[in-house]
Design an enzyme around this catalytic site. Sequence first.
Site, PDB file in Angstrom:
ATOM      1  N   LYS A 215       0.835  -1.211   0.000  1.00 50.15           N
ATOM      2  CA  LYS A 215       0.000   0.000   0.000  1.00 50.15           C
ATOM      3  C   LYS A 215       0.861   1.249   0.000  1.00 50.15           C
ATOM      4  O   LYS A 215       0.559   2.218  -0.692  1.00 50.15           O
ATOM      5  CB  LYS A 215      -0.944   0.010   1.210  1.00 50.15           C
ATOM      6  CG  LYS A 215      -2.127  -0.920   1.043  1.00 50.15           C
ATOM      7  CD  LYS A 215      -3.242  -0.583   2.018  1.00 50.15           C
ATOM      8  CE  LYS A 215      -4.388  -1.560   1.888  1.00 50.15           C
ATOM      9  NZ  LYS A 215      -5.339  -1.480   2.989  1.00 50.15           N
TER      10      LYS A 215
ATOM     11  N   LYS B 271     -10.530  -2.863  -3.873  1.00 56.19           N
ATOM     12  CA  LYS B 271     -11.147  -1.560  -4.142  1.00 56.19           C
ATOM     13  C   LYS B 271     -10.153  -0.412  -4.020  1.00 56.19           C
ATOM     14  O   LYS B 271     -10.383   0.657  -4.549  1.00 56.19           O
ATOM     15  CB  LYS B 271     -12.352  -1.335  -3.229  1.00 56.19           C
ATOM     16  CG  LYS B 271     -12.065  -1.534  -1.762  1.00 56.19           C
ATOM     17  CD  LYS B 271     -13.346  -1.756  -0.965  1.00 56.19           C
ATOM     18  CE  LYS B 271     -12.981  -2.226   0.451  1.00 56.19           C
ATOM     19  NZ  LYS B 271     -14.116  -2.688   1.204  1.00 56.19           N
TER      20      LYS B 271
ATOM     21  N   LYS C  87      -4.832  -9.324  -6.574  1.00 53.96           N
ATOM     22  CA  LYS C  87      -6.155  -9.595  -5.981  1.00 53.96           C
ATOM     23  C   LYS C  87      -7.136  -8.483  -6.361  1.00 53.96           C
ATOM     24  O   LYS C  87      -6.714  -7.334  -6.582  1.00 53.96           O
ATOM     25  CB  LYS C  87      -6.037  -9.730  -4.464  1.00 53.96           C
ATOM     26  CG  LYS C  87      -5.800  -8.435  -3.750  1.00 53.96           C
ATOM     27  CD  LYS C  87      -6.024  -8.535  -2.239  1.00 53.96           C
ATOM     28  CE  LYS C  87      -5.774  -7.150  -1.643  1.00 53.96           C
ATOM     29  NZ  LYS C  87      -5.911  -7.023  -0.237  1.00 53.96           N
TER      30      LYS C  87
HETATM   31  P1  TYM Z   1     -11.025  -5.375   3.708  1.00 54.97           P
HETATM   32  O1  TYM Z   1     -11.995  -4.308   4.095  1.00 54.97           O
HETATM   33  O2  TYM Z   1     -10.003  -5.023   2.677  1.00 54.97           O
HETATM   34  O3  TYM Z   1     -11.784  -6.665   3.197  1.00 54.97           O
HETATM   35  C1  TYM Z   1     -12.848  -7.267   3.931  1.00 54.97           C
HETATM   36  C2  TYM Z   1     -12.769  -8.771   3.782  1.00 54.97           C
HETATM   37  O4  TYM Z   1     -12.773  -9.139   2.396  1.00 54.97           O
HETATM   38  C3  TYM Z   1     -11.686 -10.010   2.129  1.00 54.97           C
HETATM   39  N1  TYM Z   1     -11.193  -9.765   0.760  1.00 54.97           N
HETATM   40  C4  TYM Z   1     -11.011 -10.722  -0.167  1.00 54.97           C
HETATM   41  N2  TYM Z   1     -11.204 -12.056  -0.137  1.00 54.97           N
HETATM   42  C5  TYM Z   1     -10.953 -12.746  -1.277  1.00 54.97           C
HETATM   43  N3  TYM Z   1     -10.497 -12.169  -2.420  1.00 54.97           N
HETATM   44  C6  TYM Z   1     -10.277 -10.837  -2.496  1.00 54.97           C
HETATM   45  N4  TYM Z   1      -9.849 -10.272  -3.626  1.00 54.97           N
HETATM   46  C7  TYM Z   1     -10.529 -10.045  -1.330  1.00 54.97           C
HETATM   47  N5  TYM Z   1     -10.425  -8.723  -1.054  1.00 54.97           N
HETATM   48  C8  TYM Z   1     -10.827  -8.577   0.227  1.00 54.97           C
HETATM   49  C9  TYM Z   1     -10.621  -9.658   3.152  1.00 54.97           C
HETATM   50  O5  TYM Z   1      -9.712 -10.722   3.358  1.00 54.97           O
HETATM   51  C10 TYM Z   1     -11.469  -9.363   4.370  1.00 54.97           C
HETATM   52  O6  TYM Z   1     -11.757 -10.563   5.052  1.00 54.97           O
HETATM   53  N6  TYM Z   1      -7.713  -5.313   7.459  1.00 54.97           N
HETATM   54  C11 TYM Z   1      -9.044  -5.755   7.066  1.00 54.97           C
HETATM   55  C12 TYM Z   1     -10.156  -5.206   7.937  1.00 54.97           C
HETATM   56  C13 TYM Z   1     -10.023  -5.519   9.384  1.00 54.97           C
HETATM   57  C14 TYM Z   1     -10.232  -6.795   9.990  1.00 54.97           C
HETATM   58  C15 TYM Z   1     -10.084  -6.571  11.386  1.00 54.97           C
HETATM   59  C16 TYM Z   1     -10.508  -8.059   9.486  1.00 54.97           C
HETATM   60  C17 TYM Z   1      -9.777  -4.626  10.374  1.00 54.97           C
HETATM   61  N7  TYM Z   1      -9.818  -5.253  11.594  1.00 54.97           N
HETATM   62  C18 TYM Z   1     -10.236  -7.630  12.297  1.00 54.97           C
HETATM   63  C19 TYM Z   1     -10.653  -9.108  10.398  1.00 54.97           C
HETATM   64  C20 TYM Z   1     -10.502  -8.896  11.785  1.00 54.97           C
HETATM   65  C21 TYM Z   1      -9.297  -5.272   5.649  1.00 54.97           C
HETATM   66  O7  TYM Z   1      -8.726  -4.306   5.205  1.00 54.97           O
HETATM   67  O8  TYM Z   1     -10.288  -5.951   5.007  1.00 54.97           O
END
Ligand code: TYM
Length: 329
Positions: free
Chosen positions: A111, A197, A194
């Site tokens: 990032k 967004k 991957k």
């Molecule tokens: P975030 O908001 O980017 O994504 C939310 C969830 O979607 C999954 N995901 C994907 N899975 C498969 N293929 C993809 N291309 C893909 N893109 C996103 C992510 O793995 C996630 O499960 N850091 C985290 C948010 C967070 C979090 C937490 C998650 C903050 N605190 C505590 C779990 C527990 C994030 O940016 O997810």
Amino acid sequence: MARVLSCIQPTGEVHLGNYLGALRTWVVGQHEKDVFHGIVDLHALTVVDQPGIVGRNTLELAAMLFAVGLDPDVATVFVQSHVPEHSQLGWIMECTVSYGELSRMTQFKEKAAKREVDFVAAGLFTYPALQAADILLYDADEVPVGEDQRQHVEITRDIAIRFNHRFGDTFRIPRAVHPRAGARVMDLQEPTSKMSKTTSADTGIVFLLDDDATIARKFKRAVTDSDSTVRYDRESKPGVANLLDILSATTGEPVERLVDRYSQYGPLKTDTADAVVALIAPIRDRYNDLLSDRGELARLVRVGNDRAHRVAAATLARAHTAIGLMPST
Ligand code: TYM
């Protein structure tokens, strides 16, 4: 009953990767487990720098979480900034993780590199400490996430183990749970990256709110290769492997069976688009219904916040006592 915690950032529209990698598993889990799902608006501040956007996205994301099937009667859906214990434990986590550990996080490196001409917030670097707080506050056994979050859950475990070792047994050690299919949905235009967004162009991302024609067009234009045989090989045929993964995740059929059925890319693309449309069209309708009553949505979130706060406050108090901070009363 096992406790589950997982969160999503309100940084833009929800896409197919979020749904197949995480949200769908959350919905399945809610009737067997005690589930907490946060909209992590404070995490979104690492990349947002304009007023008004995060709050609007947060309410819309709440609508989406209920639209995909989270039931407010059984699942606790809350907003991170409404439960102040996240920030409070986040600082303690920052003091329990090392600079070296944070430097090794691939997501930070990626990032930060993508924002090289931009402002790189310190919060982007300390992000995993806040994520550790999110998880540990709820005594989570399981954290259902996509593959990209594996390293963040690993570092959470390391932090919890270190804290328990320093200050006595305080936190439950969580583990990441990934879906069998759909844990890593790739960009349709750039199938070695991957679907994301914050980094992908719109043409490679299928949004849950895309209309049927847009979804069909995106799959039709999906990048494949010039070899024109349908085989599953993530290394040499990433575009085709991604289509097979998505079709498998949406229909439940194993990839091996799908490979036998297709000899050309055209029908594979059409069938994958149709399967995705069938899966997400009803979600879109429910989303629009839910958003038509923003007052009710805000009420549902308040109910979730109260439940989340009760659990989080008890855990934070336990951590303060374990450290031996001077009691305030
Ligand atoms: P975030 O908001 O980017 O994504 C939310 C969830 O979607 C999954 N995901 C994907 N899975 C498969 N293929 C993809 N291309 C893909 N893109 C996103 C992510 O793995 C996630 O499960 N850091 C985290 C948010 C967070 C979090 C937490 C998650 C903050 N605190 C505590 C779990 C527990 C994030 O940016 O997810």
